[in-house]
Design an enzyme around this catalytic site. Sequence first.
Site, PDB file in Angstrom:
ATOM      1  N   CYS A   1      79.897  60.111  15.182  1.00 14.49           N
ATOM      2  CA  CYS A   1      79.740  60.636  13.836  1.00 14.49           C
ATOM      3  C   CYS A   1      79.348  59.229  12.721  1.00 14.49           C
ATOM      4  O   CYS A   1      78.969  59.715  11.309  1.00 14.49           O
ATOM      5  CB  CYS A   1      80.722  61.144  13.527  1.00 14.49           C
ATOM      6  SG  CYS A   1      82.531  60.176  13.305  1.00 14.49           S
TER       7      CYS A   1
ATOM      8  N   GLY B   1      61.714  29.475  22.685  1.00 18.83           N
ATOM      9  CA  GLY B   1      61.902  30.836  23.285  1.00 18.83           C
ATOM     10  C   GLY B   1      60.121  31.436  21.969  1.00 18.83           C
ATOM     11  O   GLY B   1      59.597  30.746  21.638  1.00 18.83           O
ATOM     12  N   GLY B   2      60.260  32.494  21.753  1.00 21.80           N
ATOM     13  CA  GLY B   2      59.798  33.610  21.285  1.00 21.80           C
ATOM     14  C   GLY B   2      58.577  34.475  21.659  1.00 21.80           C
ATOM     15  O   GLY B   2      57.767  34.936  21.240  1.00 21.80           O
ATOM     16  N   LEU B   3      58.041  34.024  22.949  1.00 26.68           N
ATOM     17  CA  LEU B   3      56.867  34.705  24.093  1.00 26.68           C
ATOM     18  C   LEU B   3      57.275  36.092  23.953  1.00 26.68           C
ATOM     19  O   LEU B   3      58.824  36.599  24.090  1.00 26.68           O
ATOM     20  CB  LEU B   3      57.427  34.092  24.951  1.00 26.68           C
ATOM     21  CG  LEU B   3      56.224  35.070  26.064  1.00 26.68           C
ATOM     22  CD1 LEU B   3      54.818  34.745  25.752  1.00 26.68           C
ATOM     23  CD2 LEU B   3      56.109  34.624  27.582  1.00 26.68           C
ATOM     24  N   GLY B   4      56.800  37.254  23.276  1.00 23.34           N
ATOM     25  CA  GLY B   4      56.833  38.061  22.546  1.00 23.34           C
ATOM     26  C   GLY B   4      56.899  39.665  24.012  1.00 23.34           C
ATOM     27  O   GLY B   4      56.352  39.395  24.312  1.00 23.34           O
ATOM     28  N   VAL B   5      57.526  40.337  23.175  1.00 23.25           N
ATOM     29  CA  VAL B   5      57.494  41.548  24.555  1.00 23.25           C
ATOM     30  C   VAL B   5      56.270  42.844  23.301  1.00 23.25           C
ATOM     31  O   VAL B   5      57.340  43.179  22.077  1.00 23.25           O
ATOM     32  CB  VAL B   5      59.025  42.287  24.552  1.00 23.25           C
ATOM     33  CG1 VAL B   5      58.915  43.173  25.568  1.00 23.25           C
ATOM     34  CG2 VAL B   5      59.226  41.075  25.316  1.00 23.25           C
TER      35      VAL B   5
ATOM     36  N   LEU C   1      59.219  18.307  27.077  1.00 18.54           N
ATOM     37  CA  LEU C   1      59.036  18.930  25.352  1.00 18.54           C
ATOM     38  C   LEU C   1      59.310  19.974  25.483  1.00 18.54           C
ATOM     39  O   LEU C   1      58.434  20.935  26.881  1.00 18.54           O
ATOM     40  CB  LEU C   1      57.390  18.870  25.009  1.00 18.54           C
ATOM     41  CG  LEU C   1      57.000  19.619  24.446  1.00 18.54           C
ATOM     42  CD1 LEU C   1      57.650  18.937  22.989  1.00 18.54           C
ATOM     43  CD2 LEU C   1      55.807  20.085  23.802  1.00 18.54           C
ATOM     44  N   ASP C   2      60.023  20.818  24.958  1.00 20.86           N
ATOM     45  CA  ASP C   2      61.065  22.163  25.709  1.00 20.86           C
ATOM     46  C   ASP C   2      60.291  22.944  24.409  1.00 20.86           C
ATOM     47  O   ASP C   2      60.853  22.464  23.077  1.00 20.86           O
ATOM     48  CB  ASP C   2      62.506  22.048  25.105  1.00 20.86           C
ATOM     49  CG  ASP C   2      63.116  23.032  25.236  1.00 20.86           C
ATOM     50  OD1 ASP C   2      62.236  24.288  25.541  1.00 20.86           O
ATOM     51  OD2 ASP C   2      64.527  23.356  25.928  1.00 20.86           O
ATOM     52  N   VAL C   3      59.424  24.047  24.821  1.00 24.05           N
ATOM     53  CA  VAL C   3      59.022  24.623  23.669  1.00 24.05           C
ATOM     54  C   VAL C   3      59.575  25.358  22.644  1.00 24.05           C
ATOM     55  O   VAL C   3      58.982  26.518  22.274  1.00 24.05           O
ATOM     56  CB  VAL C   3      57.379  25.459  23.355  1.00 24.05           C
ATOM     57  CG1 VAL C   3      56.568  24.062  24.317  1.00 24.05           C
ATOM     58  CG2 VAL C   3      57.781  26.250  25.040  1.00 24.05           C
TER      59      VAL C   3
HETATM   60  C1  LIG Z   1      67.313  33.208  21.658  1.00 20.76           C
HETATM   61  C2  LIG Z   1      66.687  31.559  21.863  1.00 20.76           C
HETATM   62  C3  LIG Z   1      65.395  31.636  22.738  1.00 20.76           C
HETATM   63  C4  LIG Z   1      65.073  33.004  23.878  1.00 20.76           C
HETATM   64  O1  LIG Z   1      64.355  33.444  22.788  1.00 20.76           O
HETATM   65  P1  LIG Z   1      63.469  34.613  23.018  1.00 20.76           P
HETATM   66  O2  LIG Z   1      62.187  34.965  21.522  1.00 20.76           O
HETATM   67  O3  LIG Z   1      64.238  35.407  23.304  1.00 20.76           O
HETATM   68  O4  LIG Z   1      62.898  34.117  24.608  1.00 20.76           O
HETATM   69  C5  LIG Z   1      65.596  30.486  23.407  1.00 20.76           C
HETATM   70  N1  LIG Z   1      65.741  29.140  22.583  1.00 20.76           N
HETATM   71  C6  LIG Z   1      66.708  28.976  22.066  1.00 20.76           C
HETATM   72  C7  LIG Z   1      67.342  27.404  21.491  1.00 20.76           C
HETATM   73  C8  LIG Z   1      67.073  30.493  21.414  1.00 20.76           C
HETATM   74  O5  LIG Z   1      68.505  30.638  20.213  1.00 20.76           O
END
Ligand SMILES: *Cc1c(COP(=O)(O)O)cnc(C)c1O
EC number: 4.1.1.19
Length: 678
Positions: free
Chosen positions: A534, A322-326, A318-320
């Site tokens: 400029c 990206g999205g982990l925030g900063v 199961l591949d969740v």
């Molecule tokens: C851009 C992207 C990520 C990376 O997301 P982050 O928020 O930078 O961790 C991961 N998977 C896919 C499919 C993406 O398009």
Amino acid sequence: MGAKIKALGKTHTEKMPTQQQFDSQEDGNREQKVASRSWTIEDSENLYRIQGWGEPYFSINAAGHVTVSPQGDRGGSLDLYELVAALRQRNIGLPLLIRFSDILADRIERLNAAFARAIARYNYPNVYRGVYPIKCNQHRHIVESLVRYGKPYQFGLEAGSKPELMIALATLEPSSEALLICNGYKDREYIETALLARRLGHQTIVVIEQLEELYVALQISKQLGIEPVLGVRGKLSTKGSGRWGTSTGDRAKFGLTISEMLKVVDELQATGMLHCLQLLHFHIGSQISSISVIKDAIREASQIYVQLTRLGANMCYLDVGGGLGVDYDGSKTNFYASKNYNMQNYANDIVAYVRDACEQGRVNAPILVSESGRAIASHQSVLIFDVLETNDVPSTPPQAVEETEHLVLRNLWETYESINENNYQETYNDAIQFKEEATSLFNFGYLSLKERARAEQLYWACCGKILDIARRQEYVPDDLEDLEKIMASIYYVNLSVFQSAPDSWAIDQLFPIMPIHRLNEEPTQRAILADLTCDSDGKIDQFIDLRDVKSVLELHPLKPLEKPNSDRQKSHEPYYLGMFLVGAYQEIMGNLHNLFGDTNVVHIQMSPKGYQIEYLVKGDTITEVLSYVQYKAEDLLENIRRRTEQALQENRITLKESQLLLNDYERSLSRYTYLVGE
Ligand SMILES: *Cc1c(COP(=O)(O)O)cnc(C)c1O
């Protein structure tokens, strides 16, 4: 809650602080009231919020310099200001992007440790195997380092395009357990390469994002006689709350609907290949600032995973996404530049939700994959740039206006004299009106140039006095909100925002910016930053703040040089600013606005004796950036030579002058595209 806070310089909507932060806000207010005591390093920490966004990597030392601890609390630290000074002595010019390799290593370790802890805590019966999305920062040194640091964790790579797949294949060790997730639009060649790579021992997983890709994959697999490992990218219906809940856009743009996923299953079943479908992927967007959005998405995806298993697919990943925030502003809120959760919360929620869903659905728990880019790559890079010059609003106190002077001047003077806490809003409007009057009087010939200058000076003096009062108020009327901006100093910085911080310009991304020295002195100026281009967009006028954003940044006045250097215009000591957390998405756009090219880059690695320069990548020369837009340096030079020759013939230039011109021109071609430092 959610009400707009009307304090000066704050323009957006209110973040939702936790109780703890309310307490610290009150501390902050108290702080402001005690204005007379001397400035401390703690004041700088609070002002620039360095603990909020910088922990555990960045802090301030007793000398008032920013320090970097690339291994967090487990390793040594170095003085960023002294590092920059040392690099400048080696003739490495500014702006300069500094990458700390140990931070990159630390981020990978932290992410893996967070999942390991969550897995232990919830007795999760499988493992975590993350991948790094190459698109986040594709530079060779970064991807290579990542693979090296990720090796103990079998950390893999995610490719979102064919070129990225080529990078991944060249970088990952073929026989490792590390995954190579193949996302993005795929043509025949992409899929063929991905399948053939399995022959080399790569763990490529082709994620089907559109139905056509499945047909192509099946066809190629048949031709080559190689069984693919397939995934499907789900289009989740989870609607989150908060800024990203509605604006990720990604959610709708990519992936398969439930009925399309069922079609994939049917198709695979019909061809006896259902065992090839092993992964479910989703990606709800980047910088998800609210944990509730993540929870909803995981809940939905876990159910889809269970159902796909029930349908007979050989599901095991199961591949969740990206999205982990900063936390760019360090506010720990669901504001778009922040996040209201930490890495451990993130891992815990994923592990717990998936475990529960699989237990309930009586299917085996999957290997968990995440594709965190931003959270891994951001912290490692700091962009250092210097201030070239400042432009302040005139602040000399005005001379009293005599009875004999023009009425409009007397009115402005009276306005200036009468400003107080009770009438500052009215008097502001008066000042504007009298200034406009002075301008039209001048235009009709009733005021002299001197009188007009006097009117302007009085106007600025009024604004200054009103602003002083307004800054002390809790709530400020709407029409005064722009005053802070109008009165801001402009700090001209040796930088191209488009080149070095494109997101700051393109999507209003906030990055922490602060001086890297003089932090034991009070920053008495309030400024916006203007870059070298400029372009009027080449400026930064939004800065991180605990509440919302602020439109000016507190900076120090430039210090005049004791012995002005005669052959250079520079009349002040160097003043260095750092833009932090810029390692993700900023370096790769290669935007050549005004032909400012890539900056110099150094990689610093901690060593027993302090640090060492691991790599130095020289930035673009002008010849190089010109070649990107199809100019040849020698043609240009020849062109100038011919023109100079012509001018010589016509006696418009002396021989000596012509030589100087040509020498300068030729020398410039091999120069760094930015201004050359001291
Ligand atoms: C851009 C992207 C990520 C990376 O997301 P982050 O928020 O930078 O961790 C991961 N998977 C896919 C499919 C993406 O398009």
